[in-house]
Motif scaffolding. Structure first.
Motif, PDB file in Angstrom:
ATOM      1  N   MET A  68     120.505   5.101   6.654  1.00 50.50           N
ATOM      2  CA  MET A  68     121.647   4.965   6.584  1.00 50.50           C
ATOM      3  C   MET A  68     121.969   3.683   7.402  1.00 50.50           C
ATOM      4  N   THR A  69     120.720   3.585   8.955  1.00 49.06           N
ATOM      5  CA  THR A  69     121.173   2.542   9.361  1.00 49.06           C
ATOM      6  C   THR A  69     120.779   1.091   8.916  1.00 49.06           C
ATOM      7  N   LEU A  70     120.246   1.602   8.061  1.00 51.23           N
ATOM      8  CA  LEU A  70     119.833  -0.330   7.505  1.00 51.23           C
ATOM      9  C   LEU A  70     121.213  -0.314   6.278  1.00 51.23           C
ATOM     10  N   VAL A  71     121.506   1.243   5.784  1.00 52.42           N
ATOM     11  CA  VAL A  71     122.510   1.211   4.819  1.00 52.42           C
ATOM     12  C   VAL A  71     124.301   0.408   5.909  1.00 52.42           C
ATOM     13  N   VAL A  72     124.172   0.798   6.828  1.00 51.36           N
ATOM     14  CA  VAL A  72     125.342   0.197   7.388  1.00 51.36           C
ATOM     15  C   VAL A  72     124.439  -0.953   8.396  1.00 51.36           C
ATOM     16  N   VAL A  73     123.768  -1.585   8.449  1.00 47.92           N
ATOM     17  CA  VAL A  73     123.916  -2.547   8.980  1.00 47.92           C
ATOM     18  C   VAL A  73     123.889  -3.516   7.756  1.00 47.92           C
ATOM     19  N   ALA A  74     123.794  -2.857   6.917  1.00 49.22           N
ATOM     20  CA  ALA A  74     124.659  -3.693   5.530  1.00 49.22           C
ATOM     21  C   ALA A  74     126.012  -3.941   5.019  1.00 49.22           C
ATOM     22  N   ALA A  75     126.878  -3.581   6.313  1.00 49.03           N
ATOM     23  CA  ALA A  75     128.186  -3.353   6.031  1.00 49.03           C
ATOM     24  C   ALA A  75     128.922  -2.285   4.774  1.00 49.03           C
ATOM     25  N   GLU A  76     127.563  -1.511   4.341  1.00 45.92           N
ATOM     26  CA  GLU A  76     128.435  -0.648   3.806  1.00 45.92           C
ATOM     27  C   GLU A  76     127.804   1.057   4.293  1.00 45.92           C
ATOM     28  N   ILE A  77     128.383   2.196   3.366  1.00 51.78           N
ATOM     29  CA  ILE A  77     128.179   3.280   3.960  1.00 51.78           C
ATOM     30  C   ILE A  77     127.667   4.901   2.647  1.00 51.78           C
ATOM     31  N   VAL A 217     121.938 -10.591  -2.043  1.00 49.43           N
ATOM     32  CA  VAL A 217     122.157  -9.527  -1.308  1.00 49.43           C
ATOM     33  C   VAL A 217     122.820  -7.780  -2.468  1.00 49.43           C
ATOM     34  N   LYS A 218     122.954  -8.349  -3.619  1.00 54.25           N
ATOM     35  CA  LYS A 218     122.989  -7.073  -4.781  1.00 54.25           C
ATOM     36  C   LYS A 218     122.232  -6.242  -5.347  1.00 54.25           C
ATOM     37  N   ARG A 219     120.926  -7.039  -4.637  1.00 55.18           N
ATOM     38  CA  ARG A 219     119.256  -6.530  -5.455  1.00 55.18           C
ATOM     39  C   ARG A 219     119.439  -6.107  -3.970  1.00 55.18           C
ATOM     40  N   ILE A 220     119.789  -6.481  -2.771  1.00 58.14           N
ATOM     41  CA  ILE A 220     119.108  -5.657  -1.384  1.00 58.14           C
ATOM     42  C   ILE A 220     119.872  -4.209  -1.493  1.00 58.14           C
ATOM     43  N   LYS A 221     121.208  -4.619  -1.392  1.00 52.83           N
ATOM     44  CA  LYS A 221     122.402  -2.779  -1.040  1.00 52.83           C
ATOM     45  C   LYS A 221     121.648  -2.356  -2.470  1.00 52.83           C
ATOM     46  N   PHE A 222     121.364  -2.809  -3.070  1.00 53.28           N
ATOM     47  CA  PHE A 222     121.135  -1.653  -3.904  1.00 53.28           C
ATOM     48  C   PHE A 222     120.261  -0.709  -3.920  1.00 53.28           C
ATOM     49  N   TRP A 223     118.568  -1.363  -2.750  1.00 56.62           N
ATOM     50  CA  TRP A 223     117.540  -0.787  -3.334  1.00 56.62           C
ATOM     51  C   TRP A 223     118.127   0.078  -1.932  1.00 56.62           C
ATOM     52  N   LEU A 224     118.631  -0.414  -1.300  1.00 60.14           N
ATOM     53  CA  LEU A 224     119.084   0.174   0.247  1.00 60.14           C
ATOM     54  C   LEU A 224     119.451   2.021  -0.388  1.00 60.14           C
ATOM     55  N   PHE A 225     120.654   1.766  -1.008  1.00 59.66           N
ATOM     56  CA  PHE A 225     121.173   3.221  -1.456  1.00 59.66           C
ATOM     57  C   PHE A 225     120.378   3.743  -2.481  1.00 59.66           C
ATOM     58  N   VAL A 226     118.701   3.033  -3.133  1.00 60.81           N
ATOM     59  CA  VAL A 226     117.985   3.734  -3.423  1.00 60.81           C
ATOM     60  C   VAL A 226     117.193   4.823  -2.558  1.00 60.81           C
ATOM     61  N   ALA A 227     116.626   3.675  -1.718  1.00 63.85           N
ATOM     62  CA  ALA A 227     116.484   4.490  -0.520  1.00 63.85           C
ATOM     63  C   ALA A 227     117.024   5.489   0.242  1.00 63.85           C
ATOM     64  N   SER A 228     118.263   5.305   0.629  1.00 62.16           N
ATOM     65  CA  SER A 228     118.786   6.223   1.288  1.00 62.16           C
ATOM     66  C   SER A 228     118.542   7.838   1.058  1.00 62.16           C
ATOM     67  N   GLY A 229     119.317   7.460  -0.640  1.00 66.09           N
ATOM     68  CA  GLY A 229     119.187   8.622  -1.672  1.00 66.09           C
ATOM     69  C   GLY A 229     117.916   9.364  -2.158  1.00 66.09           C
ATOM     70  N   ALA A 230     116.361   8.758  -1.853  1.00 62.71           N
ATOM     71  CA  ALA A 230     115.196   9.293  -1.393  1.00 62.71           C
ATOM     72  C   ALA A 230     114.704   9.902  -0.209  1.00 62.71           C
TER      73      ALA A 230
END
Lengths: 339, 503
Positions: A68-77, A217-230
């Motif tokens: 979640m830290t990585l996701v929020v630093v990337a300005a997503e949630i 940008v998009k690729r990194i965000k996508f994988w951050l969400f995948v990591a978050s789910g995993a």
């Protein structure tokens, strides 16, 4: 305490940066103070079995807070993490009832979590939807799916080898905490010492400029969400084995605790700022407060109140500084420049 | 023909000046708008037209000089004052409430009332219909604003202005986004407005429109008043001369180079509605300028070449190899670099330190194993900071504390550290001081001498003429001229940029 920090922030030349740096210091001081206070004043706090329980009890929140830290630093949630955890639990219970080997079920659970994250990622990056809306939707969707799969039954006849592993300790340190420590070291390294980490900070602070600099940008965000789910699925395994119970409602409401820890840890809700050590300290702080209040027989409602208060304070404090600056310097961009 | 009608001008500016910090935006500019007349405001990009419009509309207050309303001194403390005085501005792209009807938009905040304070919808509707009838256009008052063309939205804005009894209508480049038929209809409306006794100030880059529509023209150059003329007394060439009017300055030390191989080739690149069928080549060692008016599509071409935007058709070749479209990272790997137009929003991440901004475009180069080497990162930044004579306190300071010129140097350092073979710079000297400007020009010239292919987008004609080996000119999304250095003059470039064909 937060007001004090914000008040001092108006003076220095780089107020935001200093506040963030001091914010982590503040959390550390708070953590130590609360721990000392609880050790002295709360019966049953300062002993090995309670420390062990406290650490174990923060495992799932800590695991999900890492990504979640990585996701929020990337300005997503990602508000769907606890629901992903629940869905993964339901999948585990369902497949176990169907007679699959637990060694086969665990990777399937992790894959389920990754898939949940991938769905979030696709909706956010390909369709350009805001992650807040997307993950509120999947928050309901994944939890609903968990109930569809497992209904209201609890699958409890899980193999003792694994349930035992989940509560195994070395001295007062649970095995699960070792897992958290290893993954935290990995996440901190990625965020603070690799090119990927630099890119995450860059795109969180200014997505357009990051895109112009060749950051994917998009690729990194996508994988951050995948990591978050995993990571949520990994937390679901710890959760299930720890309580020896796979239920569809496992971990209900945990996403708020995770987001609270991340924000309290000094990560900017607007992205681009924050540190992983700060978040880990905030996870511990919330865990200690919770644990001490429970031991002191404080009602559950008060507990939620305290958590909520800390969360509001953590969101408000950095912004108090910004509001002050805005009032004093009508044109901050001109005021700041050094010819 | 009487030069001056017997009545005083409805609205006039008298020796008005306005500065923003050290930048002089307007200096002693005078302007007189008469009832029943269309008046053109002409000038290059950055001549001060927008500032003048903002003063008339009450958004800016002049530092010196007077605003005269019907010959009497007036002060506009804000847009509300200007509106009350009968001044209305129609912008290029109006901002209506998309979910409200045309009628509701016109009477927003001033709806006619029936009993008990209810909105009198039939009355509002009747008045809207009457306004459109008076303008000679057909528009359904009940239609929601969403889905209206820009031309129709402008008409709604005009109707709104008339419903407020506006006497002065300022149209800020209203035709830029309109098709031929829509322009003709708008001109009809302007005629109707004149007939009603309105004064119209018409800001346009299109000379033929100025000559067709207006009676007088005021020309600005570099924020200064050049002249006020009757259109009947002049030719389009006269007007262009007034707009550009200077000798190219000797500020631009372009070194002579022998162009090498084609480094960048753009073939029939198209982005629908933005630019069409753009083809050109830039050779190693060449500085090619991409000139044109604001909105001609120059920056958009650069973005598509670099892969920030996805083109609809056409391709880009770097060093003879076709580039994967819509991928800045692929463009960078091929040796392309883009110093973007908006350095605060696109070029830099303001919160990040100088060294991290510089390293961001070259992360693999500062990696040791899987980790970033802070030493390598600092060395890379320090190397280029010294070469570009960057003024800084510490490389770890956020880039936002630097001045505009130094920020631009950080953007340049970020890209030059990659040692690109093709460098695209978009408005490389916008908003930076004269000294730094000369440094940037020398730098670009040296890079070209070292074999880099430079494509420079610039709205400053002296810069274009001083630096470029060749000048490409865009007009309304198309490449309309390719002028070699020897034939490039302010007149030839402006003529092409304003759509009158290469003279």
């Amino acid at each position: 305490m937060p007001r004090e920090a914000a008040g001092g922030a108006a003076a220095p030349r780089d107020p935001a940066g200093r506040l963030i740096r001091r914010w982590e210091g503040l959390i550390l001081v708070l953590l130590v103070t609360v721990t000392l206070w609880a050790s002295a004043g709360v019966d049953g706090f300062a002993n090995a079995s309670n420390v062990s329980f406290l650490l174990l009890d923060t495992t799932e929140i800590a695991l999900m807070a890492l990504t979640m830290t990585l996701v929020v630093v990337a300005a997503e949630i990602d508000l769907s993490v606890a629901s992903t955890l629940g869905l993964s639990c339901a999948v585990l219970g369902w497949l176990w009832n169907a007679g699959l080997a637990i060694e086969l079920i665990m990777p399937i659970c992790l894959l389920t979590g990754a898939l949940c994250g991938a769905v979030n990622g696709v909706l956010v990056t390909r369709l350009g939807l805001p992650s807040l809306a997307v993950t509120i939707g999947t928050f309901a969707l994944y939890r609903g799916l968990a109930y569809v799969i497992l209904g209201d039954q609890a699958v409890a006849d899980l193999p003792p080898a694994y349930t035992g592993l989940a509560t195994q300790t070395f001295g007062p340190v649970p095995l699960a905490t070792v897992l958290v420590a290893v993954l935290a070291a990995l996440a901190a390294t990625v965020l603070h010492a690799t090119g990927l980490g630099r890119s995450i900070f860059a795109l969180g602070a200014n997505e357009e400029a990051a895109h112009f600099a060749g950051v994917r940008v998009k690729r990194i965000k996508f994988w951050l969400f995948v990591a978050s789910g995993a990571c949520a699925a990994l937390a679901s395994l710890v959760y299930t084995f720890r309580y020896a119970s796979a239920r569809a409602d496992n971990g209900v409401g945990l996403e708020l605790a995770v987001v609270a820890a991340v924000l309290l840890g000094g990560v900017s809700i607007f992205g681009g700022r924050g540190t992983l050590p700060g978040v880990l300290m905030a996870v511990l702080l919330l865990g200690v407060v919770r644990n001490a209040l429970i031991l002191a027989d404080v009602a559950n409602e008060v507990l939620n109140f305290v958590t909520g208060l800390l969360l509001v304070a953590s969101v408000l404090a950095p912004n108090l500084g910004a509001i002050r600056r805005r009032r004093h310097l009508p044109t901050p961009s001109e005021g700041k420049s050094v010819p | 023909m009487p030069d001056r009608p017997p009545v005083p001008p409805v609205l006039a500016l008298h020796r008005v000046s306005k500065s923003f910090g050290a930048v002089r935006a307007l200096h002693e500019v005078s302007l007189e708008l008469f009832a029943g007349e269309a008046h053109a405001l002409a000038g290059e990009n950055g001549a001060g037209k927008s500032t003048l419009v903002k003063i008339l509309s009450g958004l800016h207050r002049p530092d010196a000089g007077r605003i005269l309303l019907d010959g009497e001194p007036a002060e506009f403390h804000g847009p509300a004052d200007a509106q009350r005085a009968g001044v209305a501005v129609i912008y290029q792209e109006p901002t209506l409430f998309p979910d409200l009807s045309v009628t509701e938009n016109i009477f927003m905040g001033r709806q006619p009332r029936a009993r008990f304070g209810r909105i009198d919808r039939p009355a509002a509707r009747r008045r809207a219909a009457a306004l459109f009838a008076g303008l000679g256009v057909q528009l359904d008052p009940d239609q929601p604003a969403r889905g209206l063309s820009i031309a129709d939205q402008q008409l709604v804005e005009i109707a709104k202005a008339l419903s407020r009894d506006a006497r002065v209508l300022i149209m800020d480049e209203p035709t830029a986004a309109l098709s031929g038929n829509e322009v003709a209809r708008l001109f009809g409306v302007v005629e109707a407005l004149r007939a009603r006794g309105c004064a119209v100030l018409f800001v346009s880059h299109r000379l033929e429109e100025i000559f067709e529509l207006c009676r007088r023209v005021t020309t600005l150059r570099d924020g200064a008043f050049v002249s006020g003329d009757l259109i009947a007394d002049m030719t389009p060439d006269d007007l262009v001369r007034r707009m550009v009017g200077r000798e190219p300055e000797a500020l631009f030390p372009k070194l002579d180079t022998v162009p090498g191989q084609v480094a960048l080739a753009v073939r029939r690149l198209t982005r629908e509605g933005v630019f069409t069928d753009v083809s050109f080549e830039v050779r190693a060692g060449e500085v090619v300028a991409l000139a044109g008016l604001v909105g001609a599509g120059r920056s958009e071409v650069a973005r598509a070449v670099f892969g920030v935007d996805r083109p609809d058709a056409g391709r880009v070749e770097v060093g003879g190899r076709r580039l994967r479209p819509a991928s800045p990272s692929a463009a960078m790997a091929a040796g392309l670099a883009l110093v973007p137009e908006d350095r605060r929003q696109q070029g830099l991440i303001m919160d990040l330190s100088i060294e991290r901004n510089i390293a961001l475009a070259g992360l693999p180069a500062v990696r040791r194993g899987p980790l970033i080497s802070r030493a390598a990162e600092r060395a890379r930044a320090h190397d280029w900071a010294v070469r570009l004579r960057l003024k800084f306190a510490r490389l770890a300071d956020p880039v936002g504390v630097l001045s505009g010129g130094n920020q631009q140097k950080v953007v340049l350092a970020k890209w030059l550290a990659r040692k690109p073979s093709v460098l695209i710079v978009d408005e490389p000297t916008r908003g930076i001081d004269v000294g730094t400007k000369a440094e940037v020009h020398r730098l670009l010239s040296e890079l070209a001498a070292g074999g880099v292919a430079v494509l420079m987008i610039s709205s400053e004609l002296p810069e274009v003429l001083g630096m470029a080996d060749r000048v490409l000119v865009m007009h309304e999304g198309r490449l309309v001229a390719d002028i070699p250095r020897a034939e490039a003059t302010e007149e030839s470039v402006m003529a092409a940029a304003t759509g009158r064909g290469a003279a």
